[in-house]
Design an enzyme around this catalytic site. Structure first.
Site, mmCIF file in Angstrom:
data_model
loop_
_atom_site.group_PDB
_atom_site.id
_atom_site.type_symbol
_atom_site.label_atom_id
_atom_site.label_comp_id
_atom_site.label_asym_id
_atom_site.label_seq_id
_atom_site.Cartn_x
_atom_site.Cartn_y
_atom_site.Cartn_z
ATOM 1 N N SER A 105 0.997 -1.260 0.192
ATOM 2 C CA SER A 105 0.150 0.136 -0.032
ATOM 3 C C SER A 105 0.854 1.084 0.027
ATOM 4 C CB SER A 105 -0.984 -0.083 1.293
ATOM 5 O OG SER A 105 -1.716 0.890 1.118
ATOM 6 N N ASP A 155 -9.842 -3.546 -5.640
ATOM 7 C CA ASP A 155 -9.155 -2.709 -4.789
ATOM 8 C C ASP A 155 -9.574 -1.499 -5.059
ATOM 9 O OD1 ASP A 155 -7.427 -0.952 -3.502
ATOM 10 O OD2 ASP A 155 -5.727 -2.217 -3.934
ATOM 11 N N HIS A 186 -7.704 -4.367 -1.303
ATOM 12 C CA HIS A 186 -6.526 -3.496 -0.827
ATOM 13 C C HIS A 186 -6.140 -4.536 0.454
ATOM 14 C CE1 HIS A 186 -4.176 0.015 -1.314
ATOM 15 N NE2 HIS A 186 -4.036 -0.016 -0.104
#
Ligand code: MLT
Length: 210
Positions: A105, A155, A186
């Site tokens: 991320s 995502d 995610h």
């Protein structure tokens, strides 16, 4: 040294590889150590903590909102991270030519920025749930750099087109890019771990110093 960090020396023969572990927003230097041990047993693990705080949560660079990055800060923080990697490789006597980033991320986004802005600092990078941090003004020189991207088809933060654009930019710069699409969002998926492990195994088995 400039960042708070955890370090685990190499404990086996992993081709002199160091995994640089870059956590996501709200993580810290301890978060990805178990992942690093699972991905490359015996490799050295270098795990810094993001230097920016957002409501008490460590990050790698500032943002103005979800997905709206402060690009000036991103540039500065990218250079700081590159300087930290150089400091750490000298201090711990690591092979500067075998530093493999594994970022999730926000950690994947700063790793992508290091690739684009400071080519040569990372020999390879696994970007887990990355976004396109910015459109670079000029192409980078990434021949010989391997990149593994794992992206979730659902995502909400990283639309498919953005991930494809990131992959295309890296390929255009000469990197060897593999994109692993998976169901889900995610997150670090258990299936990712196996896929990244196989990819790292291929890098580590390259001939190199003991
Ligand atoms: C995050 O929450 O960390 C974002 O989705 C990624 C970023 O801000 O870099």
């Amino acid at each position: 040294m400039r960042f708070v960090h955890a370090f685990e020396p190499a404990s086996g023969r992993a081709g002199g590889t160091t995994l640089l572990l870059l956590h996501g927003t709200g993580g810290d230097e301890h978060d990805l150590l178990p992942l690093g041990r699972a991905l490359a047993p015996g490799a050295a693990l270098l795990s810094p903590r993001g230097p920016v705080l957002e409501n008490g949560m460590p990050r790698w660079f500032r943002r103005r909102g979800e997905g709206v990055f402060d690009l000036e800060d991103l540039g500065r923080r990218t250079d700081e991270l590159a300087a930290f990697i150089e400091e750490a490789t000298a201090r711990y006597a690591l092979d500067a030519g075998r530093v493999v980033a594994v970022g999730f991320s926000n950690g994947a986004n700063i790793a992508a920025s290091v690739l684009l802005r400071r080519p040569g600092v990372l020999s390879a990078a696994a970007l887990l749930s990355p976004m396109l941090p910015y459109e670079p003004p000029a192409p980078s020189a990434l021949a010989g750099t391997s990149v593994f991207i794992s992206a979730g088809r659902a995502d909400p933060f990283a639309p498919g087109a953005q991930v494809e654009r990131l992959a295309a930019l890296l390929r255009g710069a000469g990197a060897d890019v593999r994109v692993h699409w998976r169901p889900g969002g995610h997150a670090i998926d258990p299936a990712d771990v196996e896929a990244v492990k196989g990819w790292i195994g291929g890098l580590v088995s390259l001939p190199g110093p003991a």
